[in-house]
Design an enzyme around this catalytic site. Structure first.
Site, short mmCIF file in Angstrom:
data_model
loop_
_atom_site.label_atom_id
_atom_site.label_comp_id
_atom_site.label_asym_id
_atom_site.label_seq_id
_atom_site.Cartn_x
_atom_site.Cartn_y
_atom_site.Cartn_z
N GLY A 88 0.79 -1.24 0.00
CA GLY A 88 0.00 0.00 0.00
C GLY A 88 0.81 1.28 0.00
N ASP A 147 -4.73 2.20 10.79
CA ASP A 147 -6.14 1.88 11.05
C ASP A 147 -6.26 1.23 12.43
OD1 ASP A 147 -8.82 1.24 10.86
OD2 ASP A 147 -8.64 -0.13 9.18
N PHE A 196 -13.69 3.47 4.29
CA PHE A 196 -12.72 2.67 3.53
C PHE A 196 -12.31 3.45 2.29
CE2 PHE A 196 -10.70 -0.65 1.17
CZ PHE A 196 -10.08 -1.39 2.16
N VAL A 197 -11.03 3.75 2.20
CA VAL A 197 -10.55 4.60 1.11
C VAL A 197 -9.64 3.82 0.16
CG1 VAL A 197 -10.78 6.80 2.33
CG2 VAL A 197 -8.68 5.48 2.60
P1 IMP Z 1 -4.16 -1.81 10.42
O1 IMP Z 1 -3.25 -2.99 10.62
O2 IMP Z 1 -5.59 -2.13 10.74
O3 IMP Z 1 -3.67 -0.53 11.10
O4 IMP Z 1 -4.25 -1.50 8.88
C1 IMP Z 1 -3.20 -1.08 8.20
C2 IMP Z 1 -3.19 -1.66 6.82
O5 IMP Z 1 -4.49 -2.01 6.36
C3 IMP Z 1 -2.67 -0.60 5.91
O6 IMP Z 1 -1.30 -0.84 5.66
C4 IMP Z 1 -3.51 -0.76 4.68
O7 IMP Z 1 -2.82 -1.59 3.78
C5 IMP Z 1 -4.75 -1.45 5.11
N1 IMP Z 1 -5.90 -0.51 5.25
C6 IMP Z 1 -6.44 -0.02 6.39
N2 IMP Z 1 -7.47 0.80 6.12
C7 IMP Z 1 -7.58 0.82 4.78
C8 IMP Z 1 -8.46 1.53 3.87
O8 IMP Z 1 -9.35 2.31 4.24
N3 IMP Z 1 -8.26 1.29 2.55
C9 IMP Z 1 -7.30 0.46 2.08
N4 IMP Z 1 -6.45 -0.19 2.88
C10 IMP Z 1 -6.59 -0.01 4.23
MG MG Z 2 -0.80 -2.11 4.15
#
Ligand code: IMP
Ligand code: MG
Length: 222
Positions: A88, A147, A196-197
């Site tokens: 990402g 996130d 969700f973006v």
């Molecule tokens: P976390 O582990 O929940 O903090 O999420 C982090 C990872 O989830 C990021 O590196 C993104 O790849 C993916 N992610 C979280 N939210 C989104 C979103 O809204 N759109 C797309 N990818 C997301």
């Molecule tokens: Mg990621």
């Protein structure tokens, strides 16, 4: 060409800033069939570019100050390692690293947390190897979005085990949502609502990373 006149293309006039939040205008970078999938643009490419430039200046200043405090020579910037979280962060990384005018290296880490068509993280898993030579280095972890905090919590704790000289986190987006893991980013591009973006590297089920702006994915009611 030998001895000819070099033709310089005149710069294009600056693009007028569209409203930051609004319906998706018909712009380059969006195949027509993708239009309907995006509810609205949240952050357009001009705002992203301006903010990435600011972040680069701030990060470069802090790194130079840090090396100065250590009394390190200018060559010490060789100890700066960017650790982008794949996939990402690729577009953010490519833009941000070109705003850092110093000698540095990259050590990629691949993490997956959204298996298949999921809008909520299912827990972070490291894919492949983490860079293993981070002891004594100044590490900047770079990700697209913070996130639940699971991804960056995991990456940061594994990096800290290697005893880097410093370890900071830079994210383009900080989603206002409850964290499962307590992680704070040192550098944040934009704070965004809990939606969700996609775009600018962010995907849904592997698609939309190539959109030039960041938009909110249209979610169909079940
Ligand atoms: P976390 O582990 O929940 O903090 O999420 C982090 C990872 O989830 C990021 O590196 C993104 O790849 C993916 N992610 C979280 N939210 C989104 C979103 O809204 N759109 C797309 N990818 C997301
Ligand atoms: Mg990621």
């Amino acid at each position: 060409m030998v001895g000819g006149t070099v033709q310089v293309t005149p710069p294009t006039p600056p693009h007028p800033l569209p409203p930051s939040v609004g319906p998706l205008p018909p712009r380059a970078g969006y195949p027509a069939h993708m239009h309907g999938d995006i509810e609205r643009i949240l952050i357009d490419r001009e705002r992203i570019a301006a903010r990435v430039h600011e972040l680069g200046e701030q990060i470069a200043r802090d790194l130079v100050a840090e090396l100065g405090r250590e009394g390190s020579s200018p060559e010490a910037s060789q100890r700066i390692v960017l650790v982008p979280v794949m996939v990402g962060s690729i577009i953010f990384l490519a833009d941000l690293m070109r705003e850092l005018p110093m000698k540095l290296s990259l050590g990629l880490v691949a993490v997956s947390s959204y298996p298949g068509q999921c809008l909520k993280s299912k827990g972070a898993t490291i894919r492949g190897e983490l860079p293993s030579d981070l002891a004594g280095k100044h590490v900047l972890i770079i990700d697209d979005i913070l996130d639940s905090g699971r991804t960056l919590g995991l990456v940061r704790s594994l990096i800290m085990e290697q005893k880097p000289a410093s370890c900071r986190i830079c994210v383009l987006l900080d989603k206002q949502t409850e964290r499962a893991v307590n992680v704070r980013a040192d550098y944040v591009g934009f704070t965004i609502p809990d939606a969700f973006v996609v775009g600018y590297g962010l995907d849904y089920a592997g698609h939309y990373r190539n959109l030039a702006d960041i938009g909110v994915l249209r979610v169909e009611d079940a």
